[in-house]
Motif scaffolding. Structure first.
Motif, PDB file in Angstrom:
ATOM      1  N   ASN A  28       0.824  -1.215   0.000  1.00  0.00           N
ATOM      2  CA  ASN A  28       0.000   0.000   0.000  1.00  0.00           C
ATOM      3  C   ASN A  28       0.857   1.263   0.000  1.00  0.00           C
ATOM      4  O   ASN A  28       0.541   2.242  -0.674  1.00  0.00           O
ATOM      5  CB  ASN A  28      -0.936   0.000   1.208  1.00  0.00           C
ATOM      6  CG  ASN A  28      -2.109  -0.966   1.027  1.00  0.00           C
ATOM      7  OD1 ASN A  28      -2.581  -1.160  -0.086  1.00  0.00           O
ATOM      8  ND2 ASN A  28      -2.557  -1.588   2.106  1.00  0.00           N
ATOM      9  N   GLN A  29       1.937   1.225   0.748  1.00  0.00           N
ATOM     10  CA  GLN A  29       2.823   2.377   0.769  1.00  0.00           C
ATOM     11  C   GLN A  29       3.441   2.604  -0.613  1.00  0.00           C
ATOM     12  O   GLN A  29       3.527   3.733  -1.100  1.00  0.00           O
ATOM     13  CB  GLN A  29       3.931   2.168   1.810  1.00  0.00           C
ATOM     14  CG  GLN A  29       3.426   2.238   3.243  1.00  0.00           C
ATOM     15  CD  GLN A  29       4.455   1.735   4.237  1.00  0.00           C
ATOM     16  OE1 GLN A  29       5.309   0.921   3.897  1.00  0.00           O
ATOM     17  NE2 GLN A  29       4.356   2.193   5.479  1.00  0.00           N
ATOM     18  N   PHE A  30       3.866   1.540  -1.259  1.00  0.00           N
ATOM     19  CA  PHE A  30       4.474   1.650  -2.581  1.00  0.00           C
ATOM     20  C   PHE A  30       3.469   2.176  -3.606  1.00  0.00           C
ATOM     21  O   PHE A  30       3.777   3.096  -4.374  1.00  0.00           O
ATOM     22  CB  PHE A  30       5.017   0.296  -3.019  1.00  0.00           C
ATOM     23  CG  PHE A  30       5.601   0.296  -4.413  1.00  0.00           C
ATOM     24  CD1 PHE A  30       6.872   0.794  -4.640  1.00  0.00           C
ATOM     25  CD2 PHE A  30       4.869  -0.204  -5.481  1.00  0.00           C
ATOM     26  CE1 PHE A  30       7.415   0.799  -5.927  1.00  0.00           C
ATOM     27  CE2 PHE A  30       5.399  -0.191  -6.765  1.00  0.00           C
ATOM     28  CZ  PHE A  30       6.674   0.315  -6.988  1.00  0.00           C
ATOM     29  N   LEU A  31       2.288   1.602  -3.604  1.00  0.00           N
ATOM     30  CA  LEU A  31       1.276   1.977  -4.587  1.00  0.00           C
ATOM     31  C   LEU A  31       0.794   3.408  -4.402  1.00  0.00           C
ATOM     32  O   LEU A  31       0.345   4.049  -5.353  1.00  0.00           O
ATOM     33  CB  LEU A  31       0.094   1.013  -4.525  1.00  0.00           C
ATOM     34  CG  LEU A  31       0.393  -0.420  -4.979  1.00  0.00           C
ATOM     35  CD1 LEU A  31      -0.792  -1.341  -4.692  1.00  0.00           C
ATOM     36  CD2 LEU A  31       0.745  -0.449  -6.473  1.00  0.00           C
ATOM     37  N   SER A  32       0.916   3.929  -3.187  1.00  0.00           N
ATOM     38  CA  SER A  32       0.485   5.304  -2.921  1.00  0.00           C
ATOM     39  C   SER A  32       1.620   6.305  -3.044  1.00  0.00           C
ATOM     40  O   SER A  32       1.453   7.483  -2.742  1.00  0.00           O
ATOM     41  CB  SER A  32      -0.129   5.405  -1.522  1.00  0.00           C
ATOM     42  OG  SER A  32       0.822   5.069  -0.526  1.00  0.00           O
ATOM     43  N   GLY A  33       2.790   5.847  -3.479  1.00  0.00           N
ATOM     44  CA  GLY A  33       3.899   6.767  -3.698  1.00  0.00           C
ATOM     45  C   GLY A  33       4.726   7.060  -2.475  1.00  0.00           C
ATOM     46  O   GLY A  33       5.628   7.905  -2.522  1.00  0.00           O
ATOM     47  N   GLN A  34       4.478   6.363  -1.366  1.00  0.00           N
ATOM     48  CA  GLN A  34       5.265   6.575  -0.146  1.00  0.00           C
ATOM     49  C   GLN A  34       6.499   5.654  -0.194  1.00  0.00           C
ATOM     50  O   GLN A  34       6.654   4.744   0.598  1.00  0.00           O
ATOM     51  CB  GLN A  34       4.405   6.286   1.085  1.00  0.00           C
ATOM     52  CG  GLN A  34       3.157   7.168   1.172  1.00  0.00           C
ATOM     53  CD  GLN A  34       2.315   6.851   2.399  1.00  0.00           C
ATOM     54  OE1 GLN A  34       2.845   6.613   3.483  1.00  0.00           O
ATOM     55  NE2 GLN A  34       1.009   6.842   2.217  1.00  0.00           N
ATOM     56  N   TYR A  35       7.393   5.963  -1.117  1.00  0.00           N
ATOM     57  CA  TYR A  35       8.480   5.042  -1.410  1.00  0.00           C
ATOM     58  C   TYR A  35       9.435   4.862  -0.240  1.00  0.00           C
ATOM     59  O   TYR A  35       9.927   3.757   0.006  1.00  0.00           O
ATOM     60  CB  TYR A  35       9.238   5.519  -2.656  1.00  0.00           C
ATOM     61  CG  TYR A  35       8.379   5.540  -3.895  1.00  0.00           C
ATOM     62  CD1 TYR A  35       7.670   4.398  -4.293  1.00  0.00           C
ATOM     63  CD2 TYR A  35       8.250   6.684  -4.677  1.00  0.00           C
ATOM     64  CE1 TYR A  35       6.878   4.403  -5.412  1.00  0.00           C
ATOM     65  CE2 TYR A  35       7.449   6.696  -5.812  1.00  0.00           C
ATOM     66  CZ  TYR A  35       6.761   5.548  -6.170  1.00  0.00           C
ATOM     67  OH  TYR A  35       5.962   5.554  -7.285  1.00  0.00           O
ATOM     68  N   GLN A  36       9.743   5.915   0.461  1.00  0.00           N
ATOM     69  CA  GLN A  36      10.656   5.771   1.582  1.00  0.00           C
ATOM     70  C   GLN A  36      10.042   4.900   2.669  1.00  0.00           C
ATOM     71  O   GLN A  36      10.731   4.078   3.287  1.00  0.00           O
ATOM     72  CB  GLN A  36      11.022   7.144   2.156  1.00  0.00           C
ATOM     73  CG  GLN A  36      12.084   7.089   3.249  1.00  0.00           C
ATOM     74  CD  GLN A  36      13.361   6.407   2.792  1.00  0.00           C
ATOM     75  OE1 GLN A  36      13.825   6.651   1.679  1.00  0.00           O
ATOM     76  NE2 GLN A  36      13.932   5.559   3.637  1.00  0.00           N
ATOM     77  N   TYR A  37       8.744   5.061   2.909  1.00  0.00           N
ATOM     78  CA  TYR A  37       8.074   4.219   3.892  1.00  0.00           C
ATOM     79  C   TYR A  37       8.064   2.763   3.428  1.00  0.00           C
ATOM     80  O   TYR A  37       8.251   1.832   4.217  1.00  0.00           O
ATOM     81  CB  TYR A  37       6.637   4.698   4.117  1.00  0.00           C
ATOM     82  CG  TYR A  37       6.530   6.067   4.769  1.00  0.00           C
ATOM     83  CD1 TYR A  37       7.631   6.679   5.359  1.00  0.00           C
ATOM     84  CD2 TYR A  37       5.311   6.761   4.794  1.00  0.00           C
ATOM     85  CE1 TYR A  37       7.539   7.922   5.955  1.00  0.00           C
ATOM     86  CE2 TYR A  37       5.204   8.005   5.394  1.00  0.00           C
ATOM     87  CZ  TYR A  37       6.319   8.581   5.967  1.00  0.00           C
ATOM     88  OH  TYR A  37       6.210   9.820   6.550  1.00  0.00           O
ATOM     89  N   ALA A  38       7.828   2.554   2.118  1.00  0.00           N
ATOM     90  CA  ALA A  38       7.828   1.191   1.577  1.00  0.00           C
ATOM     91  C   ALA A  38       9.205   0.545   1.732  1.00  0.00           C
ATOM     92  O   ALA A  38       9.321  -0.642   2.056  1.00  0.00           O
ATOM     93  CB  ALA A  38       7.416   1.214   0.109  1.00  0.00           C
ATOM     94  N   ILE A  39      10.261   1.326   1.515  1.00  0.00           N
ATOM     95  CA  ILE A  39      11.622   0.803   1.690  1.00  0.00           C
ATOM     96  C   ILE A  39      11.830   0.351   3.124  1.00  0.00           C
ATOM     97  O   ILE A  39      12.369  -0.747   3.386  1.00  0.00           O
ATOM     98  CB  ILE A  39      12.658   1.880   1.301  1.00  0.00           C
ATOM     99  CG1 ILE A  39      12.640   2.110  -0.217  1.00  0.00           C
ATOM    100  CG2 ILE A  39      14.064   1.476   1.747  1.00  0.00           C
ATOM    101  CD1 ILE A  39      13.434   3.330  -0.663  1.00  0.00           C
ATOM    102  N   SER A  40      11.394   1.173   4.067  1.00  0.00           N
ATOM    103  CA  SER A  40      11.552   0.819   5.488  1.00  0.00           C
ATOM    104  C   SER A  40      10.781  -0.453   5.832  1.00  0.00           C
ATOM    105  O   SER A  40      11.280  -1.335   6.553  1.00  0.00           O
ATOM    106  CB  SER A  40      11.080   1.983   6.371  1.00  0.00           C
ATOM    107  OG  SER A  40      11.867   3.131   6.149  1.00  0.00           O
TER     108      SER A  40
END
Length: 643
Positions: A28-40
């Motif tokens: 969900n983080q990746f798909l919503s553009g929250q890439y740094q959160y997705a990386i974490s």
């Protein structure tokens, strides 16, 4: 440029439920553009299982999509080991290229070609390979320009996109930020300004943009100001609010009497789902350049040009075409007053990620692209050039190693060493030759200096000491002409080549070299015979021999230097043949001399050929060969001076 501001075109989704698994949360983080959160989030999975394909894919893509592709290498390597594909090898190649691991990058690109038959993908991959090869031969565009990190201005966060307008320095920075941009994990950016004079900036008076208020919870960056100072355009986007615009767009504020208006969305954006940013005005303000990912371009982000309409808006945006735009990304345009066009690109041959380039015309008028070279570009992002004194001084932005923080602002200046100046001071002395062979000063003689292009470079009358002084350049050819009433005018060549020291050996900025030369003028007296030396003929012949031609050339020069005179050229023999024979022979010799002079460009009507035979002997009772030679002579005399 980690933030890039910019590559993101997704809405921000907040408040994910704690009940979701790490995999669902990261998705969900990746798909919503929250890439740094997705990386974490996916990094937590990789701590338990470093080979997890989904986690490696998502972390690699998150770094790539947030413009940190150089950090994606270990994750794409895991992907190509488990599930090789064109994309995984291609993006691995780009990651290696961004780190200047060129041989490994070429290997990855070659492997990518084995996983597709799509002609466009194959062409793009080959372009990447060729760009690596071409980058090895890049020369510095301005080899003496020196960049300096503006440490007093930069912060540990991003500082970039500088611009100077009406003695104010505008730039983008994350100082005074409120909130974190989820795509990169860095603070949101705002617009700032302070006073400046050229590249000298008052770092102690930085303030948030006073023309209008910076908004909270989104990125504001890359400002452009019209040449008349009445329009401010900047990029705005990446809001945390789901009610805001879905992507980065250009906003404009207009000066209206007492101040600037609240910024409004510009029609040139055309679609709220298109990314539009990095604006710049043409030098006359009639055109707006910007970068956009709108459909129909040549790559991810292209540069467009919009024209100012009758109502003051900008519209009819057109793509700048495939010479400037590539399958990669082009942005941060900067048109220059001389017609050159500067921009940043990761698609043209360069040293890593974004490099600075210039588009200019070659001798045939075709547009060519040149990388600015290694004194401007690195393996990291280098972008956002602005000139305070074109092309000698200005600013760029870069996140290169050794900076203060994220993106930093650098100033540059032309440090070309000042050339050592050598002045040649030539003293020309004018003299005349007396009857006894001595020389005397000839004052008030007109002396004129001409360059190799036959253009006059100076002229004056000689003083009481017969001197005129000229200032001349080293390693140049000149002609000096001296003239005075009652005298033959004379021109002489003069060169300064080989007469001055090598500038590389000089210490002083200015060196004066004094030289002397003398011009001797002969009196111009009507009907006075002047003997031409060394005019010899073969026995009983009248043909002009090569050695005689050399002497006659001196007379040709006199005639050219003195176009108002008409002369008689006479030939004399000795007395060792009959009077009639000698008279005929001398006439033929005189005519041969005249014919030769005419062949050298002298008008025939200025010449009279006269043979005197043995009627004017100098030594009447000549006995020796030397005495006969004195009698065998060629003379000329001025018979007319035309006004």
């Amino acid at each position: 440029m980690k933030k890039h501001f910019f590559w993101i075109s997704a809405l921000i989704t907040l408040g994910l439920g704690s009940c979701k698994s790490l995999m669902e949360k990261g998705d969900n983080q990746f798909l919503s553009g929250q890439y740094q959160y997705a990386i974490s989030t996916f990094s937590q999975i990789l701590q338990e299982d470093s080979t997890n394909l989904k986690a490696n894919q998502t972390v690699a893509e998150s770094y790539r999509l947030s413009n940190r592709i150089e950090k994606s290498e270990p994750y794409y390597r895991q992907v190509v080991e488990q599930e090789p594909s064109f994309n995984s090898y291609f993006f691995l190649g780009q990651s290696l290229k961004a780190q200047q691991k060129n041989s490994e990058a070429k290997e990855a690109f070659e492997k990518a070609k084995g996983y597709t038959s799509d002609e466009s993908l194959l062409a793009r991959t080959q372009r990447e390979i060729e760009s690596i090869k071409l980058a090895e031969g890049i020369a510095d565009y301005w080899p003496n320009h020196v960049l300096v990190n503006f440490k007093e201005l930069n912060t540990t966060g991003p500082d970039f996109a500088p611009l100077v307008s009406e003695n104010f320095f505008y730039f983008t920075s994350a100082r005074q930020a409120s909130g974190i941009y989820p795509a990169t994990g860095t603070p949101y950016t705002k617009l700032f300004r302070t006073r400046a004079e050229g590249v000298r900036v008052d770092v102690g008076s930085v303030q948030a943009l006073p023309e209008f208020r910076n908004e909270e919870g989104l990125n504001q960056a890359a400002i452009a100001i019209s040449p008349d100072g009445n329009i401010i355009i900047y990029a705005r986007g990446n809001s945390t609010s789901s009610k805001d615009l879905p992507d980065v767009a250009l906003f404009a504020s207009y000066f209206r009497g007492a101040g600037f208006t609240q910024p409004i969305w510009m029609p040139v954006n055309e679609d709220e789902f298109w990314w539009n940013s990095t604006p710049a005005f043409s030098p006359d303000g009639s055109e707006l350049y910007f970068a956009s990912n709108r459909p129909g371009g040549y790559g991810g982000i292209d540069i467009y040009k919009a024209t100012k309409l009758a109502n003051g808006d900008f519209g009819n945006a057109v793509n700048l075409g495939p010479t400037i735009n590539t399958p990669g990304n082009e942005l941060f345009p900067r048109p220059a007053p001389d017609g050159k066009f500067f921009f940043a690109s990761d698609g043209h041959p360069g040293f890593g990620k974004l490099d600075l380039f210039v588009a200019e015309k070659d001798e045939s008028g075709a547009q060519i692209i040149k990388n600015l070279g290694q004194n401007f570009n690195t393996k990291d992002d280098d972008f956002g050039i602005f000139f305070t004194e074109y092309p000698k001084a200005g600013f760029i932005s870069s996140n290169r190693e050794g900076g203060v923080g994220d993106d930093d602002i650098y100033f540059f200046e032309d440090k070309t060493p000042k050339p050592k100046i050598v002045n040649v001071l030539l003293n020309v002395f004018t003299k005349e030759e007396k009857a006894d062979g001595s020389e005397a000063v000839l004052p008030q003689t007109r002396v004129v200096l001409y360059g190799a292009d036959n253009k006059q470079q100076g002229g004056d009358f000689s003083n009481a000491q017969g001197r005129v002084r000229f200032t001349m350049a080293p390693d140049q050819d000149y002609t000096i002409i001296a003239s005075k009433g009652g005298y033959f005018s004379k021109s002489i060549p003069y060169t300064t080549k080989g007469k001055t020291p090598d500038p590389a050996t000089l210490v002083q900025d200015v060196t004066n070299v004094s030289l002397d030369t003398t011009i001797i003028l002969d009196q111009l007296i009507l009907e006075k015979a002047i003997v031409l030396d060394n005019i010899y003929y073969d026995l009983d012949k009248a043909d002009i021999r090569p050695d005689a031609a050399l002497e006659l050339d001196k007379l040709v020069k006199i005639l050219k230097d003195n176009p108002s005179i008409r002369i008689e050229l006479s030939s004399h023999t000795d007395s060792r043949s009959s009077d009639a024979y000698n008279l005929s022979l001398s006439q033929r010799r005189a005519q041969s001399a005249v014919d030769y002079i005419v062949s050298q460009g002298i008008a025939a009507e200025r010449l009279v050929a006269k043979g005197y035979g043995e009627t004017q002997l100098i030594i009447k009772d000549a006995k020796t060969e030397e005495e006969h030679q004195v009698n065998r002579r060629t003379e000329f005399k001025v018979i007319e001076i035309k006004e």
